[in-house]
Scaffold this motif. Structure first.
Motif, short mmCIF file in Angstrom:
data_model
loop_
_atom_site.label_atom_id
_atom_site.label_comp_id
_atom_site.label_asym_id
_atom_site.label_seq_id
_atom_site.Cartn_x
_atom_site.Cartn_y
_atom_site.Cartn_z
N TRP A 137 0.84 -1.20 0.00
CA TRP A 137 0.00 0.00 0.00
C TRP A 137 0.87 1.25 0.00
O TRP A 137 0.54 2.24 -0.65
CB TRP A 137 -0.95 0.01 1.20
N PHE A 169 -13.95 1.86 -10.65
CA PHE A 169 -13.41 1.48 -9.35
C PHE A 169 -14.15 2.11 -8.17
O PHE A 169 -13.77 1.88 -7.02
CB PHE A 169 -11.92 1.87 -9.28
N ARG A 174 -18.87 -0.66 -7.51
CA ARG A 174 -18.04 -1.76 -8.00
C ARG A 174 -18.56 -3.11 -7.50
O ARG A 174 -18.70 -3.34 -6.32
CB ARG A 174 -16.59 -1.58 -7.55
N PRO A 177 -15.43 -6.59 -5.81
CA PRO A 177 -14.04 -6.12 -5.78
C PRO A 177 -13.11 -7.27 -5.42
O PRO A 177 -13.48 -8.15 -4.64
CB PRO A 177 -14.03 -5.04 -4.70
N SER A 181 -8.64 -5.73 -1.83
CA SER A 181 -9.01 -4.34 -2.13
C SER A 181 -9.46 -3.66 -0.84
O SER A 181 -9.90 -4.30 0.10
CB SER A 181 -10.12 -4.29 -3.18
N ASP A 182 -9.32 -2.35 -0.81
CA ASP A 182 -9.72 -1.55 0.35
C ASP A 182 -10.14 -0.18 -0.14
O ASP A 182 -9.99 0.15 -1.32
CB ASP A 182 -8.56 -1.44 1.35
#
Length: 199
Positions: A137, A169, A174, A177, A181-182
């Motif tokens: 990240w 996105f 979405r 996901p 994902s965050d």
């Protein structure tokens, strides 16, 4: 923290002066931004993140509901009622457009300035927590600035292309996901440089 995704996209432009005034309240704007980012939440969940009480958040969520900006949904467990935004994206009214409510220009400006302040504070918090992020990240995060030389038409076209790239996105819309994902905050601002006429 619960998150409901895969809603149909519905972007809305707010031009009503009363709705803009309702949003100009700092807690109401924070609540709306939180629901836009994290999906359906109870007043208690919102209070924990925003730093208020559940009863205060509930009061302001009801105020936002009066202007059609949020709505309550049936609770899954029969306990506290969750809330969600009625749209998946909002634009504040533009005072130069026909139909923009008389006298709303100053409210719109105050609201935009508050949004800018909130985005800057969010970025500061992200930078402060950067060392705590997992390396993937930390490496994926971006803080970029550009000085472009473009025409108004080119800037408009660039904005439309960026929007088209980003839209798939959006967290609220979405579907499915991928794992890992965050929620990510992405802010894009583009405007004629205020000093452009001086150079």
């Amino acid at each position: 923290m619960s998150f409901t995704s895969g809603r149909p996209e519905e972007r809305r432009q707010i031009t009503d002066a009363r709705a803009l005034r309702a949003l100009a309240h700092p807690l109401r704007l924070a609540l709306l931004n939180h629901l836009m980012a994290f999906g359906t939440q109870t007043a208690s969940q919102c209070a924990e993140v925003i730093g208020s009480t559940a009863s205060n958040c509930s009061y302001h969520l009801r105020s936002l509901a009066r202007y059609g900006l949020v709505e309550s949904v049936d609770p899954e467990d029969g306990r506290e009622r969750p809330w969600r935004t009625t749209a998946t994206g909002l634009q504040f009214g533009r005072s130069e457009e026909p139909g923009f409510a008389y006298g709303a220009e100053s409210v719109e400006r105050a609201l935009i300035e508050k949004q800018i302040d909130d985005e800057a504070e969010l970025t500061r918090r992200a930078i402060a927590q950067r060392s705590e992020l997992p390396p993937e990240w930390r490496d994926a995060s971006m803080l970029s600035g550009y000085a472009l030389r473009v025409t108004p038409d080119e800037l408009r076209e660039l904005g439309e292309k960026l929007d088209a790239l980003i839209r798939p996105f959006i967290g609220l819309t979405r579907e499915d996901p991928p794992e890992g994902s965050d929620v990510v905050a992405l802010h894009l601002n583009a405007y004629r440089h205020p000093d452009a006429g001086l150079s």
